[in-house]
Design an enzyme around this catalytic site. Structure first.
Site, mmCIF file in Angstrom:
data_model
loop_
_atom_site.group_PDB
_atom_site.id
_atom_site.type_symbol
_atom_site.label_atom_id
_atom_site.label_comp_id
_atom_site.label_asym_id
_atom_site.label_seq_id
_atom_site.Cartn_x
_atom_site.Cartn_y
_atom_site.Cartn_z
ATOM 1 N N GLU A 18 0.709 -1.208 0.229
ATOM 2 C CA GLU A 18 0.134 0.067 -0.034
ATOM 3 C C GLU A 18 0.877 1.223 -0.030
ATOM 4 O O GLU A 18 0.495 2.506 -0.651
ATOM 5 C CB GLU A 18 -0.911 -0.243 1.083
ATOM 6 C CG GLU A 18 -2.160 -0.941 0.859
ATOM 7 C CD GLU A 18 -1.640 -2.426 1.202
ATOM 8 O OE1 GLU A 18 -0.684 -2.655 1.718
ATOM 9 O OE2 GLU A 18 -2.550 -3.367 0.931
ATOM 10 N N HIS A 69 -11.545 -5.520 8.515
ATOM 11 C CA HIS A 69 -12.313 -5.431 7.103
ATOM 12 C C HIS A 69 -13.406 -4.645 7.291
ATOM 13 O O HIS A 69 -14.584 -4.485 6.459
ATOM 14 C CB HIS A 69 -12.875 -6.743 6.558
ATOM 15 C CG HIS A 69 -11.651 -7.641 5.979
ATOM 16 N ND1 HIS A 69 -10.673 -8.142 6.940
ATOM 17 C CD2 HIS A 69 -11.299 -7.979 4.778
ATOM 18 C CE1 HIS A 69 -9.655 -8.793 6.276
ATOM 19 N NE2 HIS A 69 -10.133 -8.715 4.977
HETATM 20 C C1 LIG Z 1 -1.929 -4.815 4.031
HETATM 21 C C2 LIG Z 1 -2.864 -5.756 3.717
HETATM 22 N N1 LIG Z 1 -3.178 -5.288 2.237
HETATM 23 C C3 LIG Z 1 -4.274 -6.064 1.702
HETATM 24 C C4 LIG Z 1 -4.688 -7.260 2.129
HETATM 25 C C5 LIG Z 1 -5.846 -8.082 1.693
HETATM 26 N N2 LIG Z 1 -5.082 -9.312 1.381
HETATM 27 C C6 LIG Z 1 -5.555 -10.621 2.054
HETATM 28 S S1 LIG Z 1 -4.445 -11.644 1.580
HETATM 29 C C7 LIG Z 1 -3.970 -11.009 0.343
HETATM 30 C C8 LIG Z 1 -3.098 -11.790 -0.582
HETATM 31 C C9 LIG Z 1 -2.018 -12.250 -0.124
HETATM 32 O O1 LIG Z 1 -1.095 -12.867 -0.808
HETATM 33 P P1 LIG Z 1 0.316 -13.877 -0.328
HETATM 34 O O2 LIG Z 1 0.994 -12.749 0.657
HETATM 35 O O3 LIG Z 1 0.988 -14.334 -1.575
HETATM 36 O O4 LIG Z 1 -0.384 -15.028 0.923
HETATM 37 P P2 LIG Z 1 -1.384 -16.214 0.335
HETATM 38 O O5 LIG Z 1 -2.929 -15.591 0.828
HETATM 39 O O6 LIG Z 1 -1.337 -16.489 -0.986
HETATM 40 O O7 LIG Z 1 -1.094 -16.991 1.345
HETATM 41 C C10 LIG Z 1 -4.502 -9.699 0.218
HETATM 42 C C11 LIG Z 1 -4.230 -8.757 -0.939
HETATM 43 C C12 LIG Z 1 -4.307 -7.642 3.577
HETATM 44 N N3 LIG Z 1 -4.843 -8.490 4.292
HETATM 45 N N4 LIG Z 1 -3.213 -6.735 4.084
#
Ligand SMILES: Cc1ncc(C[n+]2csc(CCOP(=O)(O)OP(=O)(O)O)c2C)c(N)n1
Lengths: 330, 407
Positions: free
Chosen positions: A66, A135
């Site tokens: 972000e 959220h």
């Molecule tokens: C700071 C932040 N930005 C956005 C989100 C929304 N979000 C939750 S999980 C996710 C994807 C995460 O991907 P990754 O780090 O590859 O982990 P995975 O869920 O695939 O295990 C996002 C964008 C969040 N939780 N925190």
């Protein structure tokens, strides 16, 4: 009635989608940026189909960062673009808070007006959708306290459509809080209408006994409250602020001079919230008109609770009616 | 290959070249690194055969003494974790949970790394580390409270040295680093492990945790599960170099392990933990794996991902692979699998019943634990809340006012 030919019935999220589409069409400098905004169309599908039609260089899936999203949007704006960035949920804006507060908000003043940063930061906010933590929050006061930012929040599809157009056209940074629990509420949108000014409040229901002031997700609730109160013979006025900063105090004042009582409703915690600012200003402006202290209904000084308790935490019909009764009892 | 953005540089200040006025934008195509296999540390092939080569020799030492019983234990862990996960997904579909983040496909990465830990090590997970929690002895039903919406965490992190799930992406990597700095200051030989995803690797917090851990030589293992996707965004939207190579720039080693090979994950994590204990500082482990399901139950992967991709990864299934190995080495008899099946069903039933019996929180829980030392405003709001509740109940039906709403 020529208007009805062009107006459409759209869900609030779809109204924003069509507004973004129009902005992308009319101004080649407009860019959409954020996590999952491309193929997926955003987790709420607000940007659905835009990448397909405008390409990956206009609708940009960003790395999951972000601070990076807002920081690079600032750079793009310095270079003449008008980025509209999406923060996926309210609770995830904080990694970008530094960029927003120390850079985005201040650069116009620091450059003696030479630099303009027409960046829109879209944030789906608020609760009522049964989500997990981070959220469902309403952090608008944290941004309103910062000079240099404009903060708006539509409550219906038509405003969502037009306020987004105006936010993108604004040369100031605008934090655009989208009431996520109203994303699926439908309303008439007339793309040929001439919209009112972005930062002006609107009376959505005329009344004489008390004024309810709200913005974003709480406007609909206040309309329901007014309808319920009407059955008990109480005649409430409902004001949709539309803009948190700047705030249309003249509109609140005009209403309070008529009704003499004011209840402010927002989801964010009451303590140091926007209701506190409204109460202080209106007390100053309308001291001799007020028949009761300005009352506030909002969240508690506690973390946003788990989903199964959010109905207790969020202002609901009964809590607002209770405040209305208390104000009328003075 | 030359990087296009430097090779095909346009004149920067030619007339009319101001940004946005033309559509001749430079295209910077990321050189997608899909050929990950040669870089992987692998000890078991998808067919279940043991691999011996120069590259994995250093790590293989760490599992040289693994007994058939331990192998069966790893298998059992993976099967039960998958069963738990499937049950949670089903419970979400039945409306018992608001959301679920499935670990389907990532069992080997989590069980392999989780079983490498000592009791006194400390774990900082994301929201998907159900298999690691299992290894730490956290009751799986405790993991479900936040997904059901009855709490925002729900366990004592110090009970099993397993920190609360962290939803804000990447935050916990800094906590892990700080915790590890504390461990080092105390002169203890525990290690710390931080889990995160490939998407999280883009966050500033993760970069800062790399910096801090390197500068302070913190005993921390960064365990990145590269499951290829961050919701709809493939890893190429986060990086141009393989993630494990990032470590080099910070001055500590990075290694990519086959995340669907439980034995390799166990070995590599043991190696990294040993380095931490020996005062050699941080390590980045990239477990190369695959998220077989949706990101969460609210996600729709058909919008962004081809079915064939999942099918290709199914052939590398971590559980199947160990089963093949166990069978080929005669480490099991039919009874073992049959008993495990029974145990697995029992776990599913236990989880299902526990979730259905999970009570909604008392409404006054909103005001609990907001501060450790109390706060006058919270007390005041709690009292107002109580008065309001009381008035409401007596008004509607004074008959059963007592007992409703708690104390
Ligand atoms: C700071 C932040 N930005 C956005 C989100 C929304 N979000 C939750 S999980 C996710 C994807 C995460 O991907 P990754 O780090 O590859 O982990 P995975 O869920 O695939 O295990 C996002 C964008 C969040 N939780 N925190």
């Amino acid at each position: 009635m020529a208007e009805t030919v062009t107006s459409k019935n759209l869900a609030l999220a779809k109204a924003i989608n069509e507004s973004l589409r129009r902005a992308l069409e009319t101004d080649p400098k407009v860019l959409i940026m954020g996590e999952d905004v491309g193929k997926l169309g955003g987790v709420f599908r607000v940007t659905d189909g835009l990448q397909k039609d405008f390409g990956e260089s206009r609708v940009i899936d960003t790395p999951l960062a972000e601070s990076g999203i807002v920081g690079t949007a600032i750079g793009l704006a310095l270079r003449g673009y008008r980025p509209v960035v999406e923060i996926q949920f309210d609770g995830f804006v904080f990694p970008a808070y530094d960029q927003i507060v120390t850079q985005l908000a201040k650069m116009h003043a620091r450059s003696l007006g030479k630099v303009k940063l027409p960046v829109v930061v879209r944030i789906p906010y608020g609760g009522g959708i049964g989500a997990v933590e981070h959220h469902s929050e309403s952090p608008e006061a944290l941004f309103a306290h910062v000079s240099g930012l404009k903060i708006v929040s539509p409550s219906n599809a038509s405003d969502a459509y037009w306020m987004m157009q105006q936010a993108i056209q604004s040369d100031d940074p605008v934090i655009f809080f989208e009431p996520k629990r109203r994303y699926w509420d439908k309303g008439e949108v007339n793309p040929e209408a001439i919209p009112g000014p972005l930062h002006k409040a609107r009376v959505v229901r005329e009344g004489t006994d008390l004024t309810l002031v709200a913005y974003g997700p709480m406007v609909k609730l206040c309309q329901e409250v007014a309808a319920a109160a009407a059955e008990e013979g109480k005649n409430l006025e409902v004001l949709d602020l539309r803009s948190v900063s700047p705030m249309d105090f003249d509109a609140i004042q005009a209403s309070v001079e008529k009704t003499r009582r004011l209840v402010v409703v927002h989801e964010a915690p009451v303590f140091f919230g926007s209701g506190a600012e409204i109460a202080a200003r209106i007390t100053e402006r309308c001291f001799y008109h007020l028949e009761a202290p300005v009352l506030r209904v909002g969240g508690y000084h506690a973390p946003y609770p788990p989903a199964r308790l959010e109905e207790e935490y969020l202002p609901g019909l009964d809590r607002v009616l209770d405040a209305v009764d208390r104000a009328l009892a003075y | 290959m030359t990087v296009e953005s430097t090779a095909a540089r346009k004149p920067r200040r030619s007339a009319g070249s101001k940004a946005g006025t033309t559509s001749t934008e430079r295209t910077t195509r990321t050189t997608a690194r899909k050929s990950a296999e040669p870089e992987l540390v692998q000890l078991l092939t998808p067919e279940g055969k043991r691999v011996k080569n120069a590259k994995n020799a250093e790590y293989a030492k760490y599992v040289a003494g693994v007994t058939p019983e331990e192998l069966r234990g790893l298998y059992r862990d993976m099967v039960l974790t998958r069963r738990f996960d499937a049950e949670a997904t089903a419970l979400q579909r039945q409306g018992e949970l608001g959301l679920w983040a499935s670990l389907l496909g990532q069992e080997a990465a989590q069980i392999g790394s989780g079983r490498a830990l000592r009791d006194d090590d400390y774990v900082f997970p994301t929201y998907r580390e159900h298999g690691v929690a299992w290894c730490r002895g956290v009751d799986p039903t405790n993991l479900l409270g936040m997904f059901r919406g009855v709490n925002n965490g729900g366990w004592d992190p110090n009970g099993n040295n397993f920190h609360l799930y962290t939803i804000v992406i990447g935050s916990q990597t800094l906590h892990a680093t700080g915790y590890a700095m504390g461990v080092a200051k105390d002169g203890a030989d525990s290690a710390v492990i931080a889990y995160f995803g490939d998407g999280a690797s883009s966050q500033g917090d993760v970069a800062e945790s790399f910096t801090f851990s390197a500068v302070y030589n913190a005993p921390v293992v960064f365990f990145c599960q590269n499951n290829q996707w961050a919701i709809s965004e493939p890893t190429e939207k986060q990086t141009r170099v393989p993630l494990y190579q990032r470590a080099q720039g910070y001055g500590f080693p990075g290694v990519r392990v086959d995340g669907n090979d439980v034995l390799a994950c166990l070995a590599v994590t043991r190696w990294a933990l040993d380095r931490a204990r020996d005062g050699e500082g941080p390590t980045l482990v990239e477990a190369y794996t695959y998220r077989m399901g949706a990101h969460t139950t609210s996600d729709d992967p058909t919008k962004y991902r081809a079915d064939e991709e999942r099918e290709a990864w199914e052939a590398k299934d971590p559980i199947l692979r160990l089963r093949r190995h166990l069978e080929a080495s005669n480490h099991t008899d039919e009874g073992f699998f049959a008993e495990l099946e029974v145990e697995s069903e029992a776990l599913g039933r236990r989880v299902r019943e526990a979730v259905r019996a999970m009570p909604d929180p008392d409404r006054f829980a909103i005001f609990e634990n907001v501060y450790a030392d109390g706060h006058a405003l919270v007390d005041e709001e709690r009292a107002q809340f109580a008065a309001y509740q009381a008035s409401f109940v007596t008004e509607s039906d004074s008959g059963f006012a007592a007992g409703s709403g708690g104390n």
